[in-house]
Each structure stands twice: as C-alpha cells, then as structure tokens.
Design a protein around this motif. Structure first.
Motif, mmCIF file in Angstrom:
data_model
loop_
_atom_site.group_PDB
_atom_site.id
_atom_site.type_symbol
_atom_site.label_atom_id
_atom_site.label_comp_id
_atom_site.label_asym_id
_atom_site.label_seq_id
_atom_site.Cartn_x
_atom_site.Cartn_y
_atom_site.Cartn_z
ATOM 1 N N THR A 407 0.856 -1.187 0.000
ATOM 2 C CA THR A 407 0.000 0.000 0.000
ATOM 3 C C THR A 407 0.891 1.235 0.000
ATOM 4 O OG1 THR A 407 -0.128 0.037 2.429
ATOM 5 C CG2 THR A 407 -1.891 -1.124 1.236
ATOM 6 N N LEU A 408 0.392 2.287 -0.628
ATOM 7 C CA LEU A 408 1.062 3.581 -0.633
ATOM 8 C C LEU A 408 0.044 4.645 -0.270
ATOM 9 C CD1 LEU A 408 3.036 3.264 -4.013
ATOM 10 C CD2 LEU A 408 3.994 3.006 -1.710
ATOM 11 N N ASP A 409 0.478 5.673 0.444
ATOM 12 C CA ASP A 409 -0.424 6.777 0.762
ATOM 13 C C ASP A 409 -0.921 7.423 -0.519
ATOM 14 O OD1 ASP A 409 -0.166 6.395 3.463
ATOM 15 O OD2 ASP A 409 1.446 7.877 3.694
ATOM 16 N N HIS A 410 -2.154 7.924 -0.465
ATOM 17 C CA HIS A 410 -2.734 8.562 -1.639
ATOM 18 C C HIS A 410 -2.071 9.920 -1.875
ATOM 19 C CE1 HIS A 410 -5.523 10.552 -4.337
ATOM 20 N NE2 HIS A 410 -6.121 9.392 -4.547
ATOM 21 N N SER A 411 -1.344 10.025 -2.977
ATOM 22 C CA SER A 411 -0.752 11.296 -3.399
ATOM 23 C C SER A 411 -0.459 11.187 -4.883
ATOM 24 C CB SER A 411 0.551 11.593 -2.638
ATOM 25 O OG SER A 411 1.579 10.699 -3.039
ATOM 26 N N MET A 412 -0.471 12.300 -5.591
ATOM 27 C CA MET A 412 -0.175 12.284 -7.010
ATOM 28 C C MET A 412 1.283 11.876 -7.242
ATOM 29 S SD MET A 412 -3.102 12.762 -8.101
ATOM 30 C CE MET A 412 -2.596 12.468 -9.801
ATOM 31 N N GLN A 413 2.139 12.159 -6.266
ATOM 32 C CA GLN A 413 3.536 11.745 -6.390
ATOM 33 C C GLN A 413 3.637 10.224 -6.426
ATOM 34 O OE1 GLN A 413 6.098 13.256 -3.306
ATOM 35 N NE2 GLN A 413 7.912 12.178 -4.077
ATOM 36 N N ARG A 456 -8.862 13.929 -10.781
ATOM 37 C CA ARG A 456 -7.423 13.741 -11.031
ATOM 38 C C ARG A 456 -6.991 12.301 -10.837
ATOM 39 N NH1 ARG A 456 -3.010 17.200 -8.381
ATOM 40 N NH2 ARG A 456 -3.998 16.452 -6.476
ATOM 41 N N SER A 457 -7.543 11.632 -9.798
ATOM 42 C CA SER A 457 -7.162 10.252 -9.536
ATOM 43 C C SER A 457 -8.222 9.272 -10.016
ATOM 44 C CB SER A 457 -6.885 10.045 -8.040
ATOM 45 O OG SER A 457 -8.022 10.377 -7.264
ATOM 46 N N GLY A 458 -9.154 9.767 -10.850
ATOM 47 C CA GLY A 458 -10.109 8.884 -11.499
ATOM 48 C C GLY A 458 -9.531 8.350 -12.797
ATOM 49 N N ALA A 459 -10.236 7.430 -13.430
ATOM 50 C CA ALA A 459 -9.722 6.776 -14.633
ATOM 51 C C ALA A 459 -9.411 7.784 -15.739
ATOM 52 C CB ALA A 459 -10.720 5.733 -15.121
ATOM 53 N N ASP A 460 -10.281 8.767 -15.932
ATOM 54 C CA ASP A 460 -10.038 9.748 -16.988
ATOM 55 C C ASP A 460 -8.774 10.565 -16.714
ATOM 56 O OD1 ASP A 460 -12.273 8.876 -18.280
ATOM 57 O OD2 ASP A 460 -13.522 10.611 -17.800
ATOM 58 N N GLY A 461 -8.612 10.987 -15.462
ATOM 59 C CA GLY A 461 -7.431 11.764 -15.094
ATOM 60 C C GLY A 461 -6.149 10.960 -15.232
ATOM 61 N N VAL A 554 -1.896 -5.328 -10.760
ATOM 62 C CA VAL A 554 -2.861 -4.230 -10.771
ATOM 63 C C VAL A 554 -2.436 -3.165 -9.769
ATOM 64 C CG1 VAL A 554 -4.805 -5.677 -11.490
ATOM 65 C CG2 VAL A 554 -4.432 -5.253 -9.067
ATOM 66 N N ILE A 555 -2.684 -1.939 -10.132
ATOM 67 C CA ILE A 555 -2.490 -0.788 -9.248
ATOM 68 C C ILE A 555 -3.871 -0.212 -8.992
ATOM 69 C CG2 ILE A 555 -1.426 1.487 -9.015
ATOM 70 C CD1 ILE A 555 0.609 0.477 -11.208
ATOM 71 N N VAL A 556 -4.289 -0.223 -7.740
ATOM 72 C CA VAL A 556 -5.641 0.187 -7.369
ATOM 73 C C VAL A 556 -5.571 1.571 -6.732
ATOM 74 C CG1 VAL A 556 -7.724 -0.409 -6.082
ATOM 75 C CG2 VAL A 556 -6.202 -2.229 -6.910
ATOM 76 N N ILE A 557 -6.329 2.521 -7.277
ATOM 77 C CA ILE A 557 -6.338 3.884 -6.739
ATOM 78 C C ILE A 557 -7.708 4.163 -6.144
ATOM 79 C CG2 ILE A 557 -6.002 6.333 -7.238
ATOM 80 C CD1 ILE A 557 -4.298 5.541 -9.615
ATOM 81 N N LEU A 558 -7.747 4.325 -4.825
ATOM 82 C CA LEU A 558 -8.992 4.658 -4.129
ATOM 83 C C LEU A 558 -9.086 6.174 -3.952
ATOM 84 C CD1 LEU A 558 -9.110 1.916 -1.332
ATOM 85 C CD2 LEU A 558 -10.042 1.831 -3.646
ATOM 86 N N PRO A 559 -10.290 6.715 -3.733
ATOM 87 C CA PRO A 559 -10.427 8.154 -3.477
ATOM 88 C C PRO A 559 -9.662 8.554 -2.222
ATOM 89 C CG PRO A 559 -12.565 7.122 -3.891
ATOM 90 C CD PRO A 559 -11.592 6.020 -3.710
ATOM 91 N N ASP A 560 -9.269 9.822 -2.150
ATOM 92 C CA ASP A 560 -8.538 10.289 -0.969
ATOM 93 C C ASP A 560 -9.456 10.859 0.096
ATOM 94 O OD1 ASP A 560 -9.296 12.534 -2.305
ATOM 95 O OD2 ASP A 560 -7.326 13.502 -2.305
ATOM 96 N N ASN A 587 -5.257 6.193 1.458
ATOM 97 C CA ASN A 587 -5.018 6.514 2.853
ATOM 98 C C ASN A 587 -5.629 5.421 3.722
ATOM 99 O OD1 ASN A 587 -3.776 8.931 2.095
ATOM 100 N ND2 ASN A 587 -5.747 10.020 2.069
ATOM 101 N N THR A 588 -5.086 5.243 4.911
ATOM 102 C CA THR A 588 -5.510 4.142 5.783
ATOM 103 C C THR A 588 -6.997 4.200 6.087
ATOM 104 O OG1 THR A 588 -3.310 4.101 6.796
ATOM 105 C CG2 THR A 588 -5.084 2.982 7.980
ATOM 106 N N GLU A 589 -7.525 5.408 6.291
ATOM 107 C CA GLU A 589 -8.940 5.541 6.640
ATOM 108 C C GLU A 589 -9.836 5.046 5.509
ATOM 109 O OE1 GLU A 589 -6.713 7.923 6.725
ATOM 110 O OE2 GLU A 589 -6.435 8.378 8.860
ATOM 111 N N GLN A 590 -9.485 5.416 4.284
ATOM 112 C CA GLN A 590 -10.304 5.006 3.147
ATOM 113 C C GLN A 590 -10.150 3.510 2.865
ATOM 114 O OE1 GLN A 590 -8.802 8.283 3.060
ATOM 115 N NE2 GLN A 590 -10.911 8.714 3.710
ATOM 116 N N LEU A 591 -8.966 2.980 3.072
ATOM 117 C CA LEU A 591 -8.760 1.543 2.887
ATOM 118 C C LEU A 591 -9.573 0.756 3.911
ATOM 119 C CD1 LEU A 591 -7.332 -0.740 1.428
ATOM 120 C CD2 LEU A 591 -5.358 -0.418 2.940
#
Length: 641
Positions: A407-413, A456-461, A554-560, A587-591
């Motif tokens: 897992t990685l923290d949610h950030s654009m970086q 930004r972190s949705g599929a289109d972005g 797979v790389i899974v991106i959840l909302p922040d 982020n841990t809370e969203q996970l």
C-alpha cells in the motif's frame, strides 16, 4: 415539497429527471400535488439510478431522507411508514400487491407504481422484472431431474476428478449440473469455475453418447469476459475435442438484442436452440438483462450460471447473482439432493442440518483456491477483505512474507511513481513488439484500476496523465486521436462490427495503415478507427469496467476522501483482478472503510428466495456493517463509470 426536491437536486442527492418523473406521476394521479406521493416517486426513480430496484420506505424512516447539510432541516421530516403507506395506497397511480410471487399471466398491472407488503415502492416495470425472475427461478427449481445413465455419470466423474478423502466441490458441482436442469457455480478467482465447466461438458458429452450433436452456448456480459472464458476453456485438458471450437459470445450477441431496444431475436416464444446454456460472470448481469436471458432459455435445456457472488454488482439495477446465492458462504444441500447425488453419482455429501431455501440445492460454492502455493498472498488477502477483517487485510500488506502486496499513501507523487515504474515500461515493451497479437498479450501484464471515473485520480485523469508521461518519454507519438500503441476499450454494443461493450483492442501501425486490432476467433481482426463504435483510451479503467479481466499486476487507486463507492465489493473485485501483484494507493482511513463496508441493494428477490435473509441484511445495515441505502449518496461524477 417542491422546495425540498429542488434543494436535493442542487446538492446532487436527486436528479432533475427524478423531479420530472414525480411531476409526471402527480399529473397522472390528477389530484394536485400530494407531498408524500411526489417525494416517494422522486425517490423511487433516484434509487433505481443507484442500483436499487425499489424505494424502501422503512429505510427512509430509519435513516432519514437526505444527508447533505445544505438541505434545510425543517424540510427533512419523514412521514411515518404507516401514514406514508396509507397516503400512497389512496392514490390511483399506486397499486398494492399483497403476495411475494405473483403469476403475471393472471395479474393485471394497472398503475405506474407498485407498493408491496414490505413497504417497497417500485416502478411497475421493475416490479414485473422481479416477478418474472422469481417465477422463472421457481420453475427451474421445481423442474423434475432429467433422466441420466447413472453408471456412465459415475464413471465419467471418476475419470475427470481425482478421488479424495474430503468433499470435492468441483465434482459435486459437475454432478449437480448433470442431474439438475439449473445450477449456479460460484467462487472467487482460482477456485476452478472454468475447469468445472469443462468437466461438466465432458460429463454431458459422455451422457450424450459422445455424439457431437449436443448444442452448447457459452456467453458472458462483456466481450472481454467472453474472450477470457473461450481462452480458459480451450486450454482445459478435460474439455472434449467436440467442443474445442466453441466460442463464447456476449449476451447481447447470443440473444440477438438490438442496442437501445427491448426486443431480441430469442425470447420465451422463440427460445434459444441450445441443449446447454452456460453464462459466465453472472454477477455483472443486471435485473432486466437477466430476465430477458433466462426467459429465452428453453425449459428442455440445462442452464449453468458462473460467477463470483462477492464481486461488485451490475452497474445497472439489481444484484441478481448475490440475491440468488443469498447470504450463504458455503454449500448447504438438503437431504433430498444429497440422496440423489449418492444414488446417481456415487457422491457422499453431508446434508445441511437446516436448509435455508429450496434454491440452495442448485448452488455450489467453490472455496478452495487451486493456484499453486499462493506465494503472492492475493488469495489470502482477498479472503480477509471478503470477510471484512481490516486487521488481517492490513497485515497482508505490511508483512515481509508478501512483497507482492503493498500500500502507498494517496498522493499524485505516488501515483506518478507507479506509472513510471510499471505502466511506462509495459508500454515501452508493447510498442516495440512486431505484431499486434503480441501487443494484445502485453496489455494483460499491468492495469491501473480506479474507484472513480472522473477527477485527477479517477480513470479519466490517470489516462491523461499516463498518455502525457508516455509522450514525454517518447514512448508514443500521440499527435492525433489515434496513434500506434493506443489501448482502446469499446463502451457500446455494435452488432454490425461484432464489437460489444467491454471489448478491448490496440491501435497498430502496419506499414501506412493504422488500424485497431481486436482478439478474434483465429488470431486478431482489424477495424478502421473511423468504423469503431464509441470507445475510450484505457491505460487506466474503473474497477467496474475491469470485471471479467485479469492482469499480472494491478495498481488500485482509491479516493482520498470518504465516498459511498468505497465498499468491500469494490476493493475485493479490484484485488482479485491480479494474478501476481497488487498495489493499493489509498489513505488508511479510506482503505479501512473499503474493507469494512459491504453494500446492500434494495431488492425483493433476496427475501423471497431466502426467508429470513432480508431481516439479517437489515440488521447488518443497522449495525453499520453494510452501507445503508440512505447513509450518503454518490455524486454523479462518482457514478459515471
């Protein structure tokens, strides 16, 4: 009441269409505006857009109507269920139904809204869909067992399956599919659903005297799922040679459904001309499509539904496979069918002490993963997520024993880093291969899965971001809408081109010609870009769109931030798309929310098929273990899959 509805639309908790529908109902009723009727009609319309097949009045009374703080609190008062019901039944546009299952041939539907005895308000069309499905399932469950040669059946099962001291549920599933006309085989990835289907065909082929005249239909909701079913079956060693040329098709193609119309070539009066109908990825099938499909299966045929009941439900209304399977987590057969299995297939199964439903005799759960060693930890993680165990799930991600899970923290970086490390190398390799067939295989190596479509972190972005990074690294030259190496995902059905929603391809330059290549019956087939139906680029896609697919990584991106889309089913579906590696950016809370919250759509099917299950589901909602119908509402951006 109009003020409340207008405010609800302004904050995204109703749609303008829902108010228009309420106005239509009010006009049809003819007695001027009645607040309870307008509100109920608008909510019935809106809940349908979110996947419910009805509006549960009792849920509204328990949880409230709207949650947005900008809606005037003085307008939020909910009528009591009893008084609301009384007002609705006094209106000409509302029809009361007192039975759980109604014979539609003897029951005339006269009103646009139906109110059942459980205080569920339906648009009449969807009430009829539910009744049709229940009636069809009842007829399949009550159908007499077909005649089979028990000696041949027993011999063939022993040939296909190794004898074991423990119950082999794949073998049981094959036997049930042989001795019953209707069978559901459910389980997660790697539990052997496709192998079991190949075994079923082997058994039925033997029972048919090894003749090649048994007509078999293989289908799935999307082109991707159909292609994967075809590929998996054809690689099976137990599939009879007579069926190695079988190709799975989309349900729309099987049924002869015309996009945008409700008519189809095959229906109850003109059933499908097949002896066996096998439908994969049944969890993706919405209520209307399931009714149309099952209505077209001949009563003389065998019907086998495959799917993972714990995956995301269909994008459209209903959660049919989950409702059929109930809230059970393992096979629970009655003594009636275990006696039949012993007599006809020489299989001993311990019957359930207290069978919950007659339909349970037709449902086999495959719980054992057959993927060697599971060194990646994906199977164990999936099980932990599916059971709602946050601590165990997080332990899988943090354990040194499973480096393929992280897992990685949610950030654009972090998102950019994953694109640089995984997506760009994959496409750098892809564009350098010599043939489109190889490129299509490369596309199975890695995929980015997003909970949301927009943002930004949705599929289109992410698609825009990935394309820009590929251009910057000069891996692609995207100076036009179509370019060499562009991954294409079809988003609508087009029978003329034999392309269907979910089919994927790759834009490929061969000499001077740039065409889009799709997997075909033999190799690939090329389509000119100008002839493509509606489609989109997909370096990334939503989790909903990924159903029916598998990738090495797979790389899974959840909302922040918190979202009603963050549910156990979404995370489970995303994780189980991977064969070897999973990275979750969250982020841990969203996970934790995604692992904890199980969604539950409002439907009348579950309570009829599984008496008592509906109350258990309501208790789960009240305890917070299940996402309640009125605990918050996804925005249109989030729902644009």
């Amino acid at each position: 009441m109009s003020n409340l509805l207008t405010q609800a639309v302004s904050v995204g908790e109703l749609r303008p269409f829902d108010i228009q529908f309420a106005e239509y109902i009010t006009a049809a009723n003819g007695d001027g505006e009645i607040a309870e009727l307008s509100l109920a009609a608008a909510l019935a319309s809106y809940r349908l857009s979110l996947g419910d097949t009805s509006f549960a009045i009792d849920n509204a009374a328990h949880f409230g109507l709207f949650s947005h703080p900008d809606i005037d609190a003085s307008l939020r008062e909910v009528p009591t269920p009893g008084s609301w019901r009384e007002v609705l039944l006094a209106q000409s546009v509302v029809q009361e139904v007192a039975e759980d299952i109604v014979d539609l041939t003897d029951h005339e539907v006269e009103a646009p809204l139906i109110l059942d005895k459980h205080n569920r308000l339906y648009l009449s069309r969807y009430w009829q869909f539910e009744q049709s499905l229940l009636s069809i399932l009842q007829s399949w469950v009550d159908a007499p067992s077909p005649e089979v040669d028990t000696t041949l059946l027993t011999q063939q099962l022993k040939l296909v399956f190794n004898n074991s001291t423990e119950t082999d549920w794949q073998k049981v599933a094959a036997a049930v599919a042989a001795i019953k006309k209707f069978c559901v085989i459910t389980g997660g990835p790697g539990t052997g659903k496709t192998y079991t289907v190949a075994a079923v065909l082997s058994v039925l082929h033997s029972l048919n005297g090894n003749q090649a005249d048994m007509k078999v239909a293989l289908a799935a909701p999307t082109g991707k799922a159909a292609a994967r079913l075809t590929e998996s079956l054809q690689s099976s060693q137990v599939l009879p040679d007579a069926y190695r040329c079988l190709e799975a098709v989309t349900l729309h193609r099987l049924m002869g459904l015309i996009p945008g119309k409700t008519t189809s070539r095959f229906h109850a009066e003109n059933p499908l001309p097949h002896d066996v109908v096998i439908i994969d990825e049944a969890s993706m099938i919405d209520l209307p499509l399931m009714v149309r499909t099952l209505s077209a299966v001949s009563e003389d045929s065998r019907l086998i539904l495959l799917g993972d009941k714990d995956q995301l439900a269909s994008v459209e209304s209903g959660m049919v496979l989950a409702d059929i399977c109930g809230m059970q987590t393992r096979t629970q057969l009655s003594s009636r069918i275990t006696d039949e299995l012993r007599a006809k297939a020489d299989i001993d199964v311990v019957p359930a002490a207290n069978p919950k439903s007659p339909v349970a005799d037709h449902i086999i759960y495959l719980n054992k993963s057959h993927r060697a060693d599971d060194q990646s930890g994906i199977a164990g993680l999936s099980e932990a997520i599916n059971s709602g165990d946050v601590d165990a799930s997080l332990e899988y991600f943090s354990s040194d024993q499973y480096p393929a899970l992280q897992t990685l923290d949610h950030s654009m970086q972090n998102i950019d880093q994953m694109l640089l490390e995984h997506v760009l190398p994959c496409y750098q390799s892809l564009v350098s291969v010599s043939e489109p067939e190889s490129a299509l295989e490369k596309m199975k190596e890695v995929c980015v899965l997003c909970a949301l479509k927009r943002g930004r972190s949705g599929a289109d972005g992410i698609n825009q971001r990935a394309r820009a990074m590929l251009q910057e690294q000069q891996i692609i030259t995207a100076d036009s809408a179509n370019y060499h190496g562009k991954p294409v995902l079809v988003t609508e059905n087009n029978a003329a081109q034999k392309l269907f929603n979910g089919d994927y391809g790759i834009s490929w330059q061969c000499g001077k010609d740039l065409k889009v290549y799709f997997p075909g019956e033999s190799g690939v087939r090329a389509i000119a870009p100008s002839r493509l139906p509606r489609h989109e680029t997909f370096y990334a896609m939503t989790v909903h769109k990924s159903q029916g697919s598998e990738y090495d990584s797979v790389i899974v991106i959840l909302p922040d931030s918190d979202s009603p889309l963050l549910t156990r089913e979404l995370l489970y579906t995303a994780v189980t798309r991977a064969r070897k590696k999973v990275t979750v950016i969250a982020n841990t809370e969203q996970l934790a929310q995604a692992i904890t919250v199980r969604s539950q759509r409002q439907s009348g099917i579950l309570g009829v098929l599984w008496p008592g299950a509906e109350r258990a589901a309501e208790s789960a909602v009240e305890s917070g273990a299940v996402e309640p119908a009125f605990s918050g509402t996804p925005t249109q951006t989030e729902l644009d899959f």
